[in-house]
Scaffold this motif. Structure first.
Motif, PDB file in Angstrom:
ATOM      1  N   THR A 155      13.023 -15.716  53.583  1.00 25.19           N
ATOM      2  CA  THR A 155      14.368 -15.885  54.027  1.00 25.19           C
ATOM      3  C   THR A 155      15.426 -15.513  52.881  1.00 25.19           C
ATOM      4  OG1 THR A 155      14.491 -18.182  53.788  1.00 25.19           O
ATOM      5  CG2 THR A 155      13.812 -17.402  55.933  1.00 25.19           C
ATOM      6  N   SER A 156      15.014 -15.845  51.655  1.00 27.94           N
ATOM      7  CA  SER A 156      15.771 -15.692  50.631  1.00 27.94           C
ATOM      8  C   SER A 156      15.089 -15.444  49.268  1.00 27.94           C
ATOM      9  CB  SER A 156      16.797 -17.055  50.110  1.00 27.94           C
ATOM     10  OG  SER A 156      15.741 -17.966  50.284  1.00 27.94           O
ATOM     11  N   ALA A 157      15.726 -14.989  48.248  1.00 30.81           N
ATOM     12  CA  ALA A 157      15.155 -14.964  46.947  1.00 30.81           C
ATOM     13  C   ALA A 157      15.808 -15.829  46.028  1.00 30.81           C
ATOM     14  CB  ALA A 157      15.363 -13.301  46.417  1.00 30.81           C
ATOM     15  N   PRO A 158      15.369 -16.998  45.667  1.00 29.56           N
ATOM     16  CA  PRO A 158      16.010 -17.944  45.062  1.00 29.56           C
ATOM     17  C   PRO A 158      16.219 -17.874  43.593  1.00 29.56           C
ATOM     18  CG  PRO A 158      13.711 -18.750  45.597  1.00 29.56           C
ATOM     19  CD  PRO A 158      14.277 -17.461  46.273  1.00 29.56           C
ATOM     20  N   VAL A 159      17.165 -18.407  43.003  1.00 27.29           N
ATOM     21  CA  VAL A 159      17.479 -18.335  41.633  1.00 27.29           C
ATOM     22  C   VAL A 159      16.127 -19.079  41.055  1.00 27.29           C
ATOM     23  CG1 VAL A 159      18.783 -18.842  39.528  1.00 27.29           C
ATOM     24  CG2 VAL A 159      19.887 -18.457  41.983  1.00 27.29           C
ATOM     25  N   GLY A 160      15.847 -18.398  39.741  1.00 23.59           N
ATOM     26  CA  GLY A 160      14.429 -18.780  39.112  1.00 23.59           C
ATOM     27  C   GLY A 160      14.965 -20.035  38.058  1.00 23.59           C
ATOM     28  N   LYS A 161      15.918 -20.105  37.498  1.00 21.92           N
ATOM     29  CA  LYS A 161      16.483 -20.581  36.464  1.00 21.92           C
ATOM     30  C   LYS A 161      17.815 -21.492  36.819  1.00 21.92           C
ATOM     31  CE  LYS A 161      18.652 -17.128  34.032  1.00 21.92           C
ATOM     32  NZ  LYS A 161      18.992 -16.344  32.479  1.00 21.92           N
ATOM     33  N   GLU A 162      17.979 -22.631  36.163  1.00 18.39           N
ATOM     34  CA  GLU A 162      19.192 -23.478  36.293  1.00 18.39           C
ATOM     35  C   GLU A 162      20.291 -22.374  35.793  1.00 18.39           C
ATOM     36  OE1 GLU A 162      19.079 -27.010  34.513  1.00 18.39           O
ATOM     37  OE2 GLU A 162      17.174 -27.812  35.723  1.00 18.39           O
ATOM     38  N   VAL A 163      21.608 -22.772  36.532  1.00 18.51           N
ATOM     39  CA  VAL A 163      22.661 -21.982  36.239  1.00 18.51           C
ATOM     40  C   VAL A 163      23.736 -22.896  35.754  1.00 18.51           C
ATOM     41  CG1 VAL A 163      24.623 -20.665  37.382  1.00 18.51           C
ATOM     42  CG2 VAL A 163      22.209 -20.510  38.260  1.00 18.51           C
ATOM     43  N   ASP A 164      24.510 -22.688  34.766  1.00 20.67           N
ATOM     44  CA  ASP A 164      25.620 -23.230  34.229  1.00 20.67           C
ATOM     45  C   ASP A 164      26.830 -23.098  35.070  1.00 20.67           C
ATOM     46  OD1 ASP A 164      27.035 -24.737  32.590  1.00 20.67           O
ATOM     47  OD2 ASP A 164      26.782 -23.414  30.770  1.00 20.67           O
ATOM     48  N   ARG A 165      27.296 -23.889  35.797  1.00 23.20           N
ATOM     49  CA  ARG A 165      28.402 -23.619  36.751  1.00 23.20           C
ATOM     50  C   ARG A 165      29.599 -23.783  36.017  1.00 23.20           C
ATOM     51  NH1 ARG A 165      27.029 -22.095  41.730  1.00 23.20           N
ATOM     52  NH2 ARG A 165      25.014 -22.982  42.630  1.00 23.20           N
ATOM     53  N   VAL A 166      29.810 -24.606  34.953  1.00 21.62           N
ATOM     54  CA  VAL A 166      30.934 -24.751  34.356  1.00 21.62           C
ATOM     55  C   VAL A 166      31.116 -23.380  33.399  1.00 21.62           C
ATOM     56  CG1 VAL A 166      32.170 -25.744  32.425  1.00 21.62           C
ATOM     57  CG2 VAL A 166      30.663 -27.256  33.888  1.00 21.62           C
ATOM     58  N   ARG A 167      30.148 -22.686  32.967  1.00 22.06           N
ATOM     59  CA  ARG A 167      30.386 -21.405  32.248  1.00 22.06           C
ATOM     60  C   ARG A 167      30.901 -20.391  33.089  1.00 22.06           C
ATOM     61  NH1 ARG A 167      27.860 -17.062  31.504  1.00 22.06           N
ATOM     62  NH2 ARG A 167      26.138 -17.701  32.634  1.00 22.06           N
ATOM     63  N   LEU A 168      30.156 -20.415  34.352  1.00 16.44           N
ATOM     64  CA  LEU A 168      30.374 -19.534  35.393  1.00 16.44           C
ATOM     65  C   LEU A 168      31.985 -19.611  36.033  1.00 16.44           C
ATOM     66  CD1 LEU A 168      27.362 -19.419  37.416  1.00 16.44           C
ATOM     67  CD2 LEU A 168      28.151 -17.677  36.064  1.00 16.44           C
ATOM     68  N   GLU A 169      32.392 -20.990  36.147  1.00 11.88           N
ATOM     69  CA  GLU A 169      33.713 -20.945  36.446  1.00 11.88           C
ATOM     70  C   GLU A 169      34.568 -20.515  35.352  1.00 11.88           C
ATOM     71  OE1 GLU A 169      34.886 -21.860  39.631  1.00 11.88           O
ATOM     72  OE2 GLU A 169      33.069 -22.066  40.416  1.00 11.88           O
ATOM     73  N   GLU A 170      34.547 -20.685  34.287  1.00  8.73           N
ATOM     74  CA  GLU A 170      35.337 -20.253  33.429  1.00  8.73           C
ATOM     75  C   GLU A 170      35.386 -18.827  33.246  1.00  8.73           C
ATOM     76  OE1 GLU A 170      34.010 -21.940  29.822  1.00  8.73           O
ATOM     77  OE2 GLU A 170      34.570 -23.982  30.142  1.00  8.73           O
ATOM     78  N   GLU A 171      34.258 -18.090  33.670  1.00  5.04           N
ATOM     79  CA  GLU A 171      34.237 -16.618  33.437  1.00  5.04           C
ATOM     80  C   GLU A 171      35.197 -16.218  34.674  1.00  5.04           C
ATOM     81  OE1 GLU A 171      33.521 -12.617  32.381  1.00  5.04           O
ATOM     82  OE2 GLU A 171      33.196 -14.578  31.158  1.00  5.04           O
TER      83      GLU A 171
END
Length: 394
Positions: A155-171
């Motif tokens: 059904t999906s291809a999940p993310v393999g590693k943890e994601v830094d949400r704060v850095r993504l919001e800043e970008e």
């Protein structure tokens, strides 16, 4: 007959006989000459003929009276043999023991830093729903074998590693830049909102699909905004469509009118630094989920369920839905009808049974209500047992 006429007739007879005798004599001579030549040529076959004479006979048979039933083929040139040998060597070098030798692409597998699980549709699928079976094996990834660094689960291809949400919001905030002023928004809306806009993407019953994100970024290379025209089942919940478009693409919705959206790329968007979005090579088969409508509705008996279904089939339709239509006001109409009616029927003739079930699932979550029957492209929904809902609300 007069004597002059009789003499003339005798003269013609004699002349005709003379001509036939000459033709017969020449024909006999020709036959004798032909037989003599045939015997002479066949006499060479009994003994060995020199090579030069054989070549002369093979080249001169076209002009002779006798044409043998074969034509000797000329010997191929050495240049042609060398070319054929080179081509065969090239073809053999591309195959190893019958299997093609494919050079590995150094850019594969693709590595994407996007912080969400890859799905075929983001707005029309529920990540919390667990399928009971699959129509195709989960090992066949729609991204292709070895083309993605994520594993396909069916059904999906999940993310393999943890994601830094704060850095993504800043970008994302950096790419969007300062908010647009009213004059800038009005200029973009006037440029891209019209139906003849070249930068348009049609959103159908699949909703916000994975490949649509790739198309949006392709349009953003040369345009600041993209016009999205929504039709079909996703228009039941336009808030959900807007959320997934902004969340998955990183843009900003600057205009929304019924089913028309404009999504802005941002002030500091750089097409050369766009995110890596691998393309789905085919649409995966939808998995098998539990049955949507049970034989006996929960909280009712068999007789009560049958009575409600018959009541819904005999009731007048609340509204008629068309195929790939705009269903923006359906949810509000159903909520208003449940104030006075217990069962509501929606006429979905020519919509299709698959779309009918998708509409029923959407209404179940948005109204909320209970779908009790899908028959002959008719949707029968029940408002539920109010006596059981009141204590929970209190």
């Amino acid at each position: 007959m007069s004597p002059p006429c009789q003499q003339r007739a005798n003269y013609h007879k004699i002349h005709l006989i003379y001509i036939t005798e000459i033709i017969f004599i020449k024909l006999t001579k020709f036959i004798e000459q032909y037989n003599r030549m045939q015997n002479h040529l066949f006499s060479f076959t009994g003994r060995r003929v020199p090579l030069s004479l054989r070549r002369f006979l093979s080249q001169s048979t076209g002009n002779d009276l006798y044409d043998p039933p074969f034509t000797p083929s000329p010997k191929p040139h050495k240049a042609n043999n060398e070319k054929k040998q080179k081509n065969n060597n090239k073809n053999n070098s591309n195959f190893n023991n019958g299997a093609p030798n494919i050079k590995p692409d150094p850019n594969l597998p693709l590595k994407s830093d996007l912080p969400f699980d890859f799905r075929y549709s983001y707005s029309e699928t529920d990540p919390n729903a667990t399928p009971i079976s699959f129509r195709e094996s989960p090992k066949f990834s729609p991204f292709g074998p070895g083309r993605l660094d994520r594993k396909w689960t069916g059904t999906s291809a999940p993310v393999g590693k943890e994601v830094d949400r704060v850095r993504l919001e800043e970008e994302r905030s950096r790419v969007l830049g300062a908010p647009l002023e009213e004059e800038e928004v009005a200029e973009l809306v006037e440029r891209y909102r019209h139906s003849d806009c070249a930068r348009q993407i049609n959103l159908g019953k699949g909703g916000v699909t994975h490949n649509m994100l790739h198309d949006i970024h392709n349009h953003w290379k040369k345009a600041e905004a993209v016009r999205i025209k929504c039709l079909g089942v996703p228009t039941l919940d336009m808030d959900n469509v807007c959320f997934h478009l902004e969340d998955k693409s990183g843009g900003k919705i600057i205009y929304r009118n019924i089913n028309i959206l404009l999504i802005y790329r941002g002030r500091n968007y750089d097409p050369k630094n766009r995110p890596v979005i691998p393309v789905m090579l085919w649409k995966p088969y939808a998995p098998i989920y539990p049955k949507l409508v049970k034989n006996v509705i929960e909280g009712l008996t068999h007789e009560e369920t049958k009575e409600l279904r018959n009541k819904g089939l005999n009731a007048d339709p609340l509204m008629k839905l068309t195929r790939n239509g705009v269903y923006v006001n359906v949810v509000e109409r159903v909520r208003e009808a449940f104030n006075t009616e217990e069962v509501v029927r929606l006429d979905c003739t020519h919509v299709g049974m698959s779309d009918c079930k998708m509409i029923g699932v959407k209404l179940r979550d948005l109204v909320p209500c209970v779908p009790i029957l899908f028959k002959d492209e008719q949707i029968i929904i029940w408002r539920g047992n109010l006596s059981q809902e009141q204590p929970s609300d209190a």
